[in-house]
Design a protein around this motif. Structure first.
Motif, PDB file in Angstrom:
ATOM      1  N   GLU A 192      -1.965 -18.279 -21.954  1.00  0.00           N
ATOM      2  CA  GLU A 192      -2.064 -16.876 -22.366  1.00  0.00           C
ATOM      3  C   GLU A 192      -2.258 -16.746 -23.878  1.00  0.00           C
ATOM      4  OE1 GLU A 192       1.110 -14.521 -20.772  1.00  0.00           O
ATOM      5  OE2 GLU A 192       0.455 -14.838 -18.707  1.00  0.00           O
ATOM      6  N   LEU A 193      -3.302 -17.387 -24.364  1.00  0.00           N
ATOM      7  CA  LEU A 193      -3.668 -17.283 -25.781  1.00  0.00           C
ATOM      8  C   LEU A 193      -3.943 -15.824 -26.137  1.00  0.00           C
ATOM      9  CD1 LEU A 193      -4.507 -18.953 -28.360  1.00  0.00           C
ATOM     10  CD2 LEU A 193      -6.846 -18.812 -27.478  1.00  0.00           C
ATOM     11  N   GLY A 194      -3.231 -15.308 -27.114  1.00  0.00           N
ATOM     12  CA  GLY A 194      -3.409 -13.903 -27.489  1.00  0.00           C
ATOM     13  C   GLY A 194      -2.672 -12.927 -26.601  1.00  0.00           C
ATOM     14  N   GLY A 195      -1.793 -13.437 -25.733  1.00  0.00           N
ATOM     15  CA  GLY A 195      -0.972 -12.561 -24.898  1.00  0.00           C
ATOM     16  C   GLY A 195      -1.725 -11.873 -23.775  1.00  0.00           C
ATOM     17  N   LEU A 196      -1.148 -10.793 -23.289  1.00  0.00           N
ATOM     18  CA  LEU A 196      -1.749 -10.040 -22.197  1.00  0.00           C
ATOM     19  C   LEU A 196      -3.008  -9.326 -22.666  1.00  0.00           C
ATOM     20  CD1 LEU A 196       1.490  -8.508 -20.628  1.00  0.00           C
ATOM     21  CD2 LEU A 196       0.223 -10.538 -19.876  1.00  0.00           C
ATOM     22  N   HIS A 197      -3.826  -8.907 -21.701  1.00  0.00           N
ATOM     23  CA  HIS A 197      -5.114  -8.309 -22.045  1.00  0.00           C
ATOM     24  C   HIS A 197      -5.038  -6.793 -22.206  1.00  0.00           C
ATOM     25  CE1 HIS A 197      -4.927  -7.809 -17.634  1.00  0.00           C
ATOM     26  NE2 HIS A 197      -5.604  -6.701 -17.861  1.00  0.00           N
ATOM     27  N   HIS A 198      -6.012  -6.276 -22.938  1.00  0.00           N
ATOM     28  CA  HIS A 198      -6.235  -4.825 -23.035  1.00  0.00           C
ATOM     29  C   HIS A 198      -7.687  -4.577 -22.653  1.00  0.00           C
ATOM     30  CE1 HIS A 198      -5.932  -0.708 -24.505  1.00  0.00           C
ATOM     31  NE2 HIS A 198      -7.101  -0.884 -25.075  1.00  0.00           N
ATOM     32  N   THR A 199      -7.903  -3.569 -21.831  1.00  0.00           N
ATOM     33  CA  THR A 199      -9.248  -3.315 -21.307  1.00  0.00           C
ATOM     34  C   THR A 199      -9.717  -1.919 -21.663  1.00  0.00           C
ATOM     35  OG1 THR A 199      -8.804  -4.779 -19.436  1.00  0.00           O
ATOM     36  CG2 THR A 199     -10.688  -3.296 -19.223  1.00  0.00           C
ATOM     37  N   THR A 200     -10.948  -1.840 -22.130  1.00  0.00           N
ATOM     38  CA  THR A 200     -11.604  -0.559 -22.385  1.00  0.00           C
ATOM     39  C   THR A 200     -12.811  -0.449 -21.468  1.00  0.00           C
ATOM     40  OG1 THR A 200     -10.940  -0.610 -24.709  1.00  0.00           O
ATOM     41  CG2 THR A 200     -12.731   0.900 -24.119  1.00  0.00           C
ATOM     42  N   ILE A 201     -12.959   0.712 -20.830  1.00  0.00           N
ATOM     43  CA  ILE A 201     -14.106   0.931 -19.944  1.00  0.00           C
ATOM     44  C   ILE A 201     -14.946   2.073 -20.486  1.00  0.00           C
ATOM     45  CG2 ILE A 201     -14.843   1.601 -17.616  1.00  0.00           C
ATOM     46  CD1 ILE A 201     -12.335   0.251 -16.546  1.00  0.00           C
ATOM     47  N   SER A 202     -16.215   1.799 -20.684  1.00  0.00           N
ATOM     48  CA  SER A 202     -17.158   2.793 -21.209  1.00  0.00           C
ATOM     49  C   SER A 202     -17.825   3.487 -20.046  1.00  0.00           C
ATOM     50  CB  SER A 202     -18.192   2.117 -22.095  1.00  0.00           C
ATOM     51  OG  SER A 202     -19.120   3.065 -22.571  1.00  0.00           O
ATOM     52  N   ILE A 203     -17.754   4.809 -20.018  1.00  0.00           N
ATOM     53  CA  ILE A 203     -18.328   5.595 -18.924  1.00  0.00           C
ATOM     54  C   ILE A 203     -19.467   6.446 -19.457  1.00  0.00           C
ATOM     55  CG2 ILE A 203     -17.894   7.301 -17.127  1.00  0.00           C
ATOM     56  CD1 ILE A 203     -14.942   6.512 -17.269  1.00  0.00           C
ATOM     57  N   ASP A 204     -20.655   6.333 -18.880  1.00  0.00           N
ATOM     58  CA  ASP A 204     -21.794   7.140 -19.270  1.00  0.00           C
ATOM     59  C   ASP A 204     -21.768   8.470 -18.536  1.00  0.00           C
ATOM     60  OD1 ASP A 204     -22.748   5.312 -21.016  1.00  0.00           O
ATOM     61  OD2 ASP A 204     -24.158   4.398 -19.620  1.00  0.00           O
ATOM     62  N   VAL A 205     -21.825   9.557 -19.303  1.00  0.00           N
ATOM     63  CA  VAL A 205     -21.804  10.891 -18.724  1.00  0.00           C
ATOM     64  C   VAL A 205     -23.113  11.604 -19.041  1.00  0.00           C
ATOM     65  CG1 VAL A 205     -20.628  13.129 -18.690  1.00  0.00           C
ATOM     66  CG2 VAL A 205     -19.292  11.026 -19.008  1.00  0.00           C
ATOM     67  N   PRO A 206     -23.862  12.042 -18.011  1.00  0.00           N
ATOM     68  CA  PRO A 206     -25.110  12.762 -18.278  1.00  0.00           C
ATOM     69  C   PRO A 206     -24.838  14.153 -18.842  1.00  0.00           C
ATOM     70  CG  PRO A 206     -24.629  12.760 -15.943  1.00  0.00           C
ATOM     71  CD  PRO A 206     -23.604  11.882 -16.577  1.00  0.00           C
ATOM     72  N   ILE A 207     -25.559  14.533 -19.896  1.00  0.00           N
ATOM     73  CA  ILE A 207     -25.424  15.855 -20.507  1.00  0.00           C
ATOM     74  C   ILE A 207     -26.790  16.511 -20.596  1.00  0.00           C
ATOM     75  CG2 ILE A 207     -24.775  17.112 -22.602  1.00  0.00           C
ATOM     76  CD1 ILE A 207     -22.669  15.051 -23.135  1.00  0.00           C
ATOM     77  N   THR A 208     -26.887  17.739 -20.152  1.00  0.00           N
ATOM     78  CA  THR A 208     -28.132  18.474 -20.197  1.00  0.00           C
ATOM     79  C   THR A 208     -28.135  19.433 -21.387  1.00  0.00           C
ATOM     80  OG1 THR A 208     -28.271  18.403 -17.771  1.00  0.00           O
ATOM     81  CG2 THR A 208     -29.667  19.990 -18.901  1.00  0.00           C
ATOM     82  N   TYR A 209     -29.243  19.413 -22.134  1.00  0.00           N
ATOM     83  CA  TYR A 209     -29.352  20.304 -23.291  1.00  0.00           C
ATOM     84  C   TYR A 209     -30.205  21.509 -22.911  1.00  0.00           C
ATOM     85  CZ  TYR A 209     -27.446  16.504 -26.036  1.00  0.00           C
ATOM     86  OH  TYR A 209     -26.630  15.529 -26.557  1.00  0.00           O
TER      87      TYR A 209
END
Length: 209
Positions: A192-209
């Motif tokens: 466990e080098l660096g300890g427990l993990h942290h996760t980021t999830i990128s979500i694409d959201v459609p936007i209409t102009y």
């Protein structure tokens, strides 16, 4: 219509560019001002971009060694140097300018997910002109997933010099007689080098102009 990313995450860019392996006919040259870094990144889990990041001291020049890719458009998964052993991953055989370096981060890029450690760590190594330096094995284990996306992982760091040296000699004939200096304590194994993990999830959201 355009797509705006929520939780825009640029850590991969901040970690520097991927440092590629040398050509198969590479030879060390003592007067070149560069040396060879040898090691390995292996993994148990879905095919993704498994990486460790390094910095050169005292400058902020940085890069990363990586096995696999974060985003796969075409479902093609190239075989690694350890395939005949039943192990997923790749050998590190990269040329770097002589100097002192530190490895201080790891990451898993897997589609929309980015996994990184939660605790600081540092692994020091030196690149010597015309010499080869061994930096160890970084083994990633998938802990959680969403489909084929890795959402959690841990990394073990250990001395696999004998195994990795044999693989180097097999794939790089010109380096078959090279003496390798190890920056890793013999028999070392860190879980466990660096300890427990942290996760980021990128979500694409459609936007209409």
């Amino acid at each position: 219509m355009s797509r705006v990313s929520v939780l825009v995450f640029c850590v991969l860019l901040l970690c520097g560019c991927v440092t590629t392996n040398v050509s198969k006919n590479y030879s060390l040259k003592e007067n070149s001002g560069t040396g060879l870094v040898v090691g390995s990144i292996t993994y148990d889990g879905s095919y993704s971009g498994y990486a460790v990041s390094y910095r050169r001291a005292p400058s902020e020049a940085s890069g990363r060694f990586q096995s696999g890719q974060s985003n796969v458009v075409i479902p093609y998964f190239p075989a690694g140097e350890f395939e005949t052993m039943g192990i997923n991953g790749n050998l590190i055989a990269a040329e770097l300018p002589a100097g002192d370096y530190v490895i201080d981060a790891w990451s898993v890029g897997s589609g929309a997910a980015f996994v990184r450690p939660t605790r600081p760590f540092s692994i020091l190594f030196s690149v010597i002109p015309g010499k080869a330096t061994y930096i160890g094995n970084f083994h990633f284990t998938q802990l959680s997933r969403m489909g084929l996306t890795v959402t959690g992982a841990k990394v073990d760091f250990s001395d696999k010099r004998e195994r990795d040296s044999d693989v180097l000699k097999k794939h790089y004939p010109n380096l078959s007689t090279v003496s390798i200096v190890s920056a890793v304590e013999p028999g070392l194994h860190v879980t466990e080098l660096g300890g427990l993990h942290h996760t980021t999830i990128s979500i694409d959201v459609p936007i209409t102009y």
